[in-house]
Design a protein around this motif. Structure first.
Motif, PDB file in Angstrom:
ATOM      1  N   SER A 149      12.782  12.832  57.930  1.00 46.97           N
ATOM      2  CA  SER A 149      12.971  11.774  58.919  1.00 46.97           C
ATOM      3  C   SER A 149      13.683  10.561  58.325  1.00 46.97           C
ATOM      4  O   SER A 149      14.312   9.788  59.050  1.00 46.97           O
ATOM      5  CB  SER A 149      11.620  11.336  59.486  1.00 46.97           C
ATOM      6  OG  SER A 149      10.822  10.742  58.474  1.00 46.97           O
ATOM      7  N   ILE A 150      13.585  10.395  57.016  1.00 47.45           N
ATOM      8  CA  ILE A 150      14.234   9.240  56.379  1.00 47.45           C
ATOM      9  C   ILE A 150      15.703   9.527  56.097  1.00 47.45           C
ATOM     10  O   ILE A 150      16.580   8.738  56.450  1.00 47.45           O
ATOM     11  CB  ILE A 150      13.504   8.862  55.077  1.00 47.45           C
ATOM     12  CG1 ILE A 150      12.055   8.460  55.374  1.00 47.45           C
ATOM     13  CG2 ILE A 150      14.221   7.706  54.365  1.00 47.45           C
ATOM     14  CD1 ILE A 150      11.200   8.229  54.146  1.00 47.45           C
ATOM     15  N   LEU A 192      32.556   6.391  59.198  1.00 45.89           N
ATOM     16  CA  LEU A 192      32.397   5.565  60.394  1.00 45.89           C
ATOM     17  C   LEU A 192      31.923   4.147  60.094  1.00 45.89           C
ATOM     18  O   LEU A 192      31.872   3.310  60.998  1.00 45.89           O
ATOM     19  CB  LEU A 192      31.432   6.239  61.369  1.00 45.89           C
ATOM     20  CG  LEU A 192      31.921   7.575  61.953  1.00 45.89           C
ATOM     21  CD1 LEU A 192      30.877   8.162  62.898  1.00 45.89           C
ATOM     22  CD2 LEU A 192      33.242   7.402  62.687  1.00 45.89           C
ATOM     23  N   GLY A 193      31.541   3.877  58.832  1.00 45.43           N
ATOM     24  CA  GLY A 193      31.159   2.509  58.467  1.00 45.43           C
ATOM     25  C   GLY A 193      29.744   2.124  58.824  1.00 45.43           C
ATOM     26  O   GLY A 193      29.414   0.934  58.880  1.00 45.43           O
ATOM     27  N   TYR A 194      28.871   3.106  59.055  1.00 47.52           N
ATOM     28  CA  TYR A 194      27.482   2.807  59.385  1.00 47.52           C
ATOM     29  C   TYR A 194      26.717   2.411  58.120  1.00 47.52           C
ATOM     30  O   TYR A 194      27.110   2.761  57.016  1.00 47.52           O
ATOM     31  CB  TYR A 194      26.811   4.031  60.004  1.00 47.52           C
ATOM     32  CG  TYR A 194      27.174   4.294  61.446  1.00 47.52           C
ATOM     33  CD1 TYR A 194      28.453   4.053  61.940  1.00 47.52           C
ATOM     34  CD2 TYR A 194      26.234   4.805  62.326  1.00 47.52           C
ATOM     35  CE1 TYR A 194      28.785   4.301  63.258  1.00 47.52           C
ATOM     36  CE2 TYR A 194      26.550   5.067  63.654  1.00 47.52           C
ATOM     37  CZ  TYR A 194      27.828   4.808  64.120  1.00 47.52           C
ATOM     38  OH  TYR A 194      28.151   5.059  65.418  1.00 47.52           O
ATOM     39  N   ASP A 195      25.603   1.688  58.307  1.00 54.24           N
ATOM     40  CA  ASP A 195      24.696   1.519  57.178  1.00 54.24           C
ATOM     41  C   ASP A 195      23.789   2.753  57.109  1.00 54.24           C
ATOM     42  O   ASP A 195      23.805   3.604  57.998  1.00 54.24           O
ATOM     43  CB  ASP A 195      23.892   0.213  57.286  1.00 54.24           C
ATOM     44  CG  ASP A 195      22.907   0.200  58.441  1.00 54.24           C
ATOM     45  OD1 ASP A 195      22.716   1.235  59.100  1.00 54.24           O
ATOM     46  OD2 ASP A 195      22.325  -0.866  58.701  1.00 54.24           O
ATOM     47  N   PHE A 196      23.007   2.864  56.034  1.00 53.26           N
ATOM     48  CA  PHE A 196      22.219   4.079  55.834  1.00 53.26           C
ATOM     49  C   PHE A 196      21.159   4.273  56.915  1.00 53.26           C
ATOM     50  O   PHE A 196      20.848   5.403  57.289  1.00 53.26           O
ATOM     51  CB  PHE A 196      21.567   4.074  54.443  1.00 53.26           C
ATOM     52  CG  PHE A 196      22.461   4.643  53.378  1.00 53.26           C
ATOM     53  CD1 PHE A 196      22.533   6.005  53.166  1.00 53.26           C
ATOM     54  CD2 PHE A 196      23.249   3.817  52.597  1.00 53.26           C
ATOM     55  CE1 PHE A 196      23.365   6.544  52.192  1.00 53.26           C
ATOM     56  CE2 PHE A 196      24.084   4.336  51.608  1.00 53.26           C
ATOM     57  CZ  PHE A 196      24.141   5.707  51.411  1.00 53.26           C
ATOM     58  N   LEU A 197      20.591   3.188  57.437  1.00 46.58           N
ATOM     59  CA  LEU A 197      19.563   3.325  58.468  1.00 46.58           C
ATOM     60  C   LEU A 197      20.159   3.879  59.760  1.00 46.58           C
ATOM     61  O   LEU A 197      19.645   4.848  60.336  1.00 46.58           O
ATOM     62  CB  LEU A 197      18.904   1.971  58.729  1.00 46.58           C
ATOM     63  CG  LEU A 197      17.819   1.973  59.807  1.00 46.58           C
ATOM     64  CD1 LEU A 197      16.661   2.878  59.412  1.00 46.58           C
ATOM     65  CD2 LEU A 197      17.306   0.548  60.064  1.00 46.58           C
ATOM     66  N   ASN A 198      21.261   3.281  60.222  1.00 46.17           N
ATOM     67  CA  ASN A 198      21.894   3.748  61.452  1.00 46.17           C
ATOM     68  C   ASN A 198      22.497   5.146  61.276  1.00 46.17           C
ATOM     69  O   ASN A 198      22.493   5.949  62.207  1.00 46.17           O
ATOM     70  CB  ASN A 198      22.980   2.761  61.896  1.00 46.17           C
ATOM     71  CG  ASN A 198      22.406   1.538  62.570  1.00 46.17           C
ATOM     72  OD1 ASN A 198      22.185   1.516  63.767  1.00 46.17           O
ATOM     73  ND2 ASN A 198      22.149   0.494  61.790  1.00 46.17           N
ATOM     74  N   ALA A 199      23.017   5.422  60.089  1.00 44.33           N
ATOM     75  CA  ALA A 199      23.569   6.755  59.822  1.00 44.33           C
ATOM     76  C   ALA A 199      22.471   7.811  59.864  1.00 44.33           C
ATOM     77  O   ALA A 199      22.663   8.912  60.399  1.00 44.33           O
ATOM     78  CB  ALA A 199      24.257   6.770  58.459  1.00 44.33           C
ATOM     79  N   SER A 200      21.310   7.485  59.304  1.00 46.51           N
ATOM     80  CA  SER A 200      20.190   8.422  59.326  1.00 46.51           C
ATOM     81  C   SER A 200      19.726   8.670  60.754  1.00 46.51           C
ATOM     82  O   SER A 200      19.423   9.807  61.127  1.00 46.51           O
ATOM     83  CB  SER A 200      19.031   7.874  58.483  1.00 46.51           C
ATOM     84  OG  SER A 200      17.964   8.780  58.444  1.00 46.51           O
ATOM     85  N   THR A 216       9.667   7.795  59.600  1.00 45.45           N
ATOM     86  CA  THR A 216      10.495   6.943  60.462  1.00 45.45           C
ATOM     87  C   THR A 216      10.020   5.492  60.409  1.00 45.45           C
ATOM     88  O   THR A 216      10.831   4.567  60.343  1.00 45.45           O
ATOM     89  CB  THR A 216      10.453   7.450  61.917  1.00 45.45           C
ATOM     90  OG1 THR A 216      10.812   8.830  61.949  1.00 45.45           O
ATOM     91  CG2 THR A 216      11.421   6.668  62.785  1.00 45.45           C
ATOM     92  N   ARG A 217       8.711   5.306  60.427  1.00 47.17           N
ATOM     93  CA  ARG A 217       8.173   3.938  60.349  1.00 47.17           C
ATOM     94  C   ARG A 217       8.534   3.281  59.022  1.00 47.17           C
ATOM     95  O   ARG A 217       8.850   2.079  58.972  1.00 47.17           O
ATOM     96  CB  ARG A 217       6.652   3.963  60.539  1.00 47.17           C
ATOM     97  CG  ARG A 217       6.238   4.269  61.966  1.00 47.17           C
ATOM     98  CD  ARG A 217       4.758   4.056  62.181  1.00 47.17           C
ATOM     99  NE  ARG A 217       4.384   4.296  63.569  1.00 47.17           N
ATOM    100  CZ  ARG A 217       3.170   4.072  64.066  1.00 47.17           C
ATOM    101  NH1 ARG A 217       2.225   3.588  63.268  1.00 47.17           N
ATOM    102  NH2 ARG A 217       2.908   4.317  65.323  1.00 47.17           N
ATOM    103  N   PHE A 235      16.252   0.773  51.549  1.00 54.32           N
ATOM    104  CA  PHE A 235      15.228   1.782  51.280  1.00 54.32           C
ATOM    105  C   PHE A 235      15.779   3.184  51.544  1.00 54.32           C
ATOM    106  O   PHE A 235      15.589   4.098  50.733  1.00 54.32           O
ATOM    107  CB  PHE A 235      14.009   1.503  52.168  1.00 54.32           C
ATOM    108  CG  PHE A 235      12.969   2.596  52.147  1.00 54.32           C
ATOM    109  CD1 PHE A 235      12.134   2.764  51.068  1.00 54.32           C
ATOM    110  CD2 PHE A 235      12.833   3.445  53.240  1.00 54.32           C
ATOM    111  CE1 PHE A 235      11.169   3.771  51.052  1.00 54.32           C
ATOM    112  CE2 PHE A 235      11.878   4.448  53.236  1.00 54.32           C
ATOM    113  CZ  PHE A 235      11.041   4.608  52.141  1.00 54.32           C
ATOM    114  N   VAL A 236      16.464   3.349  52.673  1.00 51.12           N
ATOM    115  CA  VAL A 236      17.025   4.658  53.021  1.00 51.12           C
ATOM    116  C   VAL A 236      18.065   5.078  51.987  1.00 51.12           C
ATOM    117  O   VAL A 236      18.147   6.246  51.608  1.00 51.12           O
ATOM    118  CB  VAL A 236      17.644   4.635  54.438  1.00 51.12           C
ATOM    119  CG1 VAL A 236      18.274   5.990  54.782  1.00 51.12           C
ATOM    120  CG2 VAL A 236      16.586   4.288  55.477  1.00 51.12           C
TER     121      VAL A 236
END
Length: 252
Positions: free
Chosen positions: A18-19, A167-175, A219-220, A229-230
């Motif tokens: 999930s991470i 696409l230039g996402y950060d790791f959280l949005n990419a995940s 996910t939390r 963190f991701v």
């Protein structure tokens, strides 16, 4: 005892998956160790039947806290499903063992690039909008979906990296985006395994429930601690994948 062991492995796999993806790194070895005499296809199918639930719940959890780019995600998920089906068909025609030798090298290059580019994926700055992003995302879904159906290890990590780098996402949005595509590719594979009778449903139900619990915890953690963190979890998961695939390819 066997059910308890694989359910605990499924919980931990759901947490990691999930991470940043890579839950199969935990669950599949547990299944093979617990049921050494089972057909590999049955264990792969049982793994998919559990992991799809955790991935689906993670997608829902992310969608409540992160703005999901549905206009580009839905085409990407659709192409991921088609790509996974195509990859699964090709693997019945072509031996994927040649690709196995290249996988640790590809993962090593991905890890090296992430470590060198220290700011990679730390800030969310999408490079494209509208139809352009949808086309690129669909291409990502098709290519990595094909890989998932054809071979599989590291699919979640490749999806996250593609969203960050292309696409230039950060790791959280990419995940978060990767989870939606992973649901589609897992659904394609699970459909095929079910049709062929390669799913142990008496294990899958308990493992699926455990996977969902792990997914909710993971996910939390990701939403609480953010992209940094991701990114760190991503680096460790890719490193573990390199060690596992290199051992399987060159040392076993």
């Amino acid at each position: 005892m066997e059910l308890l062991i694989v359910s605990l492995a499924s919980l931990l796999a759901g947490l990691v998956d999930s991470i940043v993806g890579g839950g199969g790194l935990i669950l599949l070895p547990a299944l093979f160790a617990t049921f050494p005499g089972a057909a590999p296809a049955t264990l792969f199918g049982t793994n998919k039947s559990a992991s799809i639930w955790g991935t689906a719940f993670a997608t829902v959890q992310y969608s409540r806290k992160v703005v999901m780019p549905w206009r580009s995600l839905l085409p990407a998920a659709g192409m991921g499903l088609l790509g996974s089906l195509a990859g699964a068909w090709v693997v019945t025609q072509v031996d994927p063992s040649l690709f196995r030798k290249a996988l640790p090298v590809l993962l090593g290059l991905l890890l090296a690039y992430t470590l060198v580019k220290k700011d990679l994926g730390r800030s969310h700055a999408p490079r494209f909008r509208g139809a352009t992003e949808a086309w690129i995302a669909a291409g990502i879904g098709l290519v990595i979906g094909f890989y998932d159906g054809f071979f599989g290890p590291g699919t979640g990590s490749f999806l996250v990296f593609a969203y960050v780098r292309l696409l230039g996402y950060d790791f959280l949005n990419a995940s978060a985006a990767a989870k939606m595509i992973n649901v589609a590719t897992n659904l394609a594979a699970l459909t095929l395994f079910t049709f062929k009778g390669h799913v142990w449903w008496h294990l899958a139900l308990a493992m699926g429930a455990a996977n969902v619990v792990g997914s909710l915890i993971g996910t939390r953690l990701a939403l609480k601690h953010g992209a940094g963190f991701v990114r760190h979890v991503f680096i460790w998961v890719v490193l573990a994948l390199i060690c596992k695939t290199a051992y399987d390819t060159w040392l076993r």
